[in-house]
Enzyme design. Sequence first.
Site, PDB file in Angstrom:
ATOM      1  N   SER A 147      14.516  -2.718  -8.552  1.00 50.07           N
ATOM      2  CA  SER A 147      14.998  -4.077  -8.817  1.00 50.07           C
ATOM      3  C   SER A 147      16.206  -3.967  -9.738  1.00 50.07           C
ATOM      4  O   SER A 147      16.389  -2.948 -10.417  1.00 50.07           O
ATOM      5  CB  SER A 147      13.886  -4.855  -9.533  1.00 50.07           C
ATOM      6  OG  SER A 147      14.397  -6.050 -10.105  1.00 50.07           O
ATOM      7  N   TYR A 160       7.100  -6.389 -15.546  1.00 48.49           N
ATOM      8  CA  TYR A 160       7.930  -6.098 -14.363  1.00 48.49           C
ATOM      9  C   TYR A 160       9.116  -5.207 -14.747  1.00 48.49           C
ATOM     10  O   TYR A 160       9.404  -4.205 -14.088  1.00 48.49           O
ATOM     11  CB  TYR A 160       8.403  -7.427 -13.772  1.00 48.49           C
ATOM     12  CG  TYR A 160       9.075  -7.328 -12.427  1.00 48.49           C
ATOM     13  CD1 TYR A 160       8.328  -7.308 -11.248  1.00 48.49           C
ATOM     14  CD2 TYR A 160      10.466  -7.281 -12.323  1.00 48.49           C
ATOM     15  CE1 TYR A 160       8.943  -7.244 -10.008  1.00 48.49           C
ATOM     16  CE2 TYR A 160      11.086  -7.218 -11.079  1.00 48.49           C
ATOM     17  CZ  TYR A 160      10.324  -7.199  -9.931  1.00 48.49           C
ATOM     18  OH  TYR A 160      10.942  -7.138  -8.698  1.00 48.49           O
TER      19      TYR A 160
HETATM   20  P1  NAD Z   1       6.519 -10.291  -1.181  1.00 51.49           P
HETATM   21  O1  NAD Z   1       5.577 -11.017  -2.094  1.00 51.49           O
HETATM   22  O2  NAD Z   1       7.160 -11.007  -0.053  1.00 51.49           O
HETATM   23  O3  NAD Z   1       5.774  -8.994  -0.582  1.00 51.49           O
HETATM   24  C1  NAD Z   1       5.012  -8.146  -1.398  1.00 51.49           C
HETATM   25  C2  NAD Z   1       4.217  -7.202  -0.526  1.00 51.49           C
HETATM   26  O4  NAD Z   1       3.410  -6.370  -1.394  1.00 51.49           O
HETATM   27  C3  NAD Z   1       3.228  -7.946   0.399  1.00 51.49           C
HETATM   28  O5  NAD Z   1       3.155  -7.262   1.644  1.00 51.49           O
HETATM   29  C4  NAD Z   1       1.906  -7.827  -0.343  1.00 51.49           C
HETATM   30  O6  NAD Z   1       0.764  -7.889   0.502  1.00 51.49           O
HETATM   31  C5  NAD Z   1       2.063  -6.426  -0.946  1.00 51.49           C
HETATM   32  N1  NAD Z   1       1.138  -6.206  -2.047  1.00 51.49           N
HETATM   33  C6  NAD Z   1       1.000  -6.903  -3.202  1.00 51.49           C
HETATM   34  N2  NAD Z   1      -0.017  -6.404  -3.921  1.00 51.49           N
HETATM   35  C7  NAD Z   1      -0.524  -5.356  -3.201  1.00 51.49           C
HETATM   36  C8  NAD Z   1      -1.593  -4.444  -3.407  1.00 51.49           C
HETATM   37  N3  NAD Z   1      -2.366  -4.483  -4.495  1.00 51.49           N
HETATM   38  N4  NAD Z   1      -1.837  -3.516  -2.451  1.00 51.49           N
HETATM   39  C9  NAD Z   1      -1.086  -3.464  -1.320  1.00 51.49           C
HETATM   40  N5  NAD Z   1      -0.058  -4.308  -1.088  1.00 51.49           N
HETATM   41  C10 NAD Z   1       0.206  -5.234  -2.008  1.00 51.49           C
HETATM   42  O7  NAD Z   1       7.593  -9.647  -2.163  1.00 51.49           O
HETATM   43  P2  NAD Z   1       9.075  -9.074  -1.933  1.00 51.49           P
HETATM   44  O8  NAD Z   1       9.989 -10.000  -2.599  1.00 51.49           O
HETATM   45  O9  NAD Z   1       9.304  -8.700  -0.528  1.00 51.49           O
HETATM   46  O10 NAD Z   1       9.008  -7.788  -2.857  1.00 51.49           O
HETATM   47  C11 NAD Z   1       8.895  -6.474  -2.339  1.00 51.49           C
HETATM   48  C12 NAD Z   1       9.380  -5.478  -3.391  1.00 51.49           C
HETATM   49  O11 NAD Z   1      10.743  -5.760  -3.693  1.00 51.49           O
HETATM   50  C13 NAD Z   1       8.614  -5.574  -4.715  1.00 51.49           C
HETATM   51  O12 NAD Z   1       8.444  -4.269  -5.231  1.00 51.49           O
HETATM   52  C14 NAD Z   1       9.544  -6.377  -5.594  1.00 51.49           C
HETATM   53  O13 NAD Z   1       9.364  -6.090  -6.951  1.00 51.49           O
HETATM   54  C15 NAD Z   1      10.882  -5.877  -5.088  1.00 51.49           C
HETATM   55  N6  NAD Z   1      11.994  -6.777  -5.401  1.00 51.49           N
HETATM   56  C16 NAD Z   1      12.001  -8.049  -4.901  1.00 51.49           C
HETATM   57  C17 NAD Z   1      13.070  -8.875  -5.230  1.00 51.49           C
HETATM   58  C18 NAD Z   1      13.175 -10.289  -4.726  1.00 51.49           C
HETATM   59  O14 NAD Z   1      14.063 -10.986  -5.196  1.00 51.49           O
HETATM   60  N7  NAD Z   1      12.352 -10.718  -3.778  1.00 51.49           N
HETATM   61  C19 NAD Z   1      14.089  -8.400  -6.053  1.00 51.49           C
HETATM   62  C20 NAD Z   1      14.032  -7.110  -6.533  1.00 51.49           C
HETATM   63  C21 NAD Z   1      12.981  -6.304  -6.197  1.00 51.49           C
END
Ligand code: NAD
Length: 265
Positions: A147, A160
């Site tokens: 991130s 986080y």
């Molecule tokens: P999202 O909520 O759409 O998806 C998260 C995924 O993680 C889902 O498939 C969920 O089922 C899975 N998950 C959560 N807890 C779990 C567990 N205990 N065991 C197995 N799977 C689990 O989120 P996203 O925005 O797609 O985020 C994905 C990654 O990208 C994360 O690591 C997040 O920190 C990172 N990220 C997201 C953003 C953003 O703006 N969306 C920005 C920077 C980084």
Amino acid sequence: MTATQTLTGRTALVTGSTSGIGLAIARLLGVAGANVVMNGLGSAENVESAITEVRSVAHGKITFNAADMRNPADIASMIECAETEFGQVDILVNNAGIQHVAPVEDFPAERWDDIIAINLSSVFHAVRCALPAMKRAGWGRIINIASAHALVASPYKSAYVSAKHGVAGLTKTVALEAAAGGVTVNAIAPGFVDTPLVSLQLDNVARAHSVSRDQAFEEVVLASQPTGRLIGVDEIAALALYLCDDAAASITGAVLPIDGAWTAK
Ligand code: NAD
């Protein structure tokens, strides 16, 4: 982005691929010909719909493992199952993640533990289980979805930010350990991406400050991200696919921002 089938014969495991960024990466690696092991939590209906979506475009075999990324034994068993079924995991995408926003003195201890377990420790456990086979094969790709919060901090995101800074450190360390063996290890550091995780944050900010969702968007996203728009999940997936290419063989140990100039400030 259209992908030629450059990953035919490779197997990718993408954690947290039932939603958001992970789903987009699973889809694109599938389009590029890889077998994909999907993973994530959610209702049976949501999980099934994500698998169906990836299968409808993929050229390789798509399977699913319900490992809870808080549980090291589940993670070890998921990698073992993938290796038994496909021979080995060639591409490991550590993507599963959750968020919680609260001042540090009010931060619930169990939310801290969950965020560190899912966003950081799961990366260690998956890497330690998958790396030996990659080293034996002399080829591997580890892509950690970090991130912008791996590079800079924001208030109220202590767990986080700590976890994501940890992912950056782990990425660099494992890259050094794997460098001579044909395995690259990188982190992608997105800014705000259009996914349910961000949507939930916007809802929470709007509720907490009694403002509209549009105002929350201005306060949360526009204040950080100079491009003034959410990043698309396909933009993140495209970089993940590029990192799998042989042309990216010398990119390793990098923390690569896709953040609309957030961390350039
Ligand atoms: P999202 O909520 O759409 O998806 C998260 C995924 O993680 C889902 O498939 C969920 O089922 C899975 N998950 C959560 N807890 C779990 C567990 N205990 N065991 C197995 N799977 C689990 O989120 P996203 O925005 O797609 O985020 C994905 C990654 O990208 C994360 O690591 C997040 O920190 C990172 N990220 C997201 C953003 C953003 O703006 N969306 C920005 C920077 C980084």
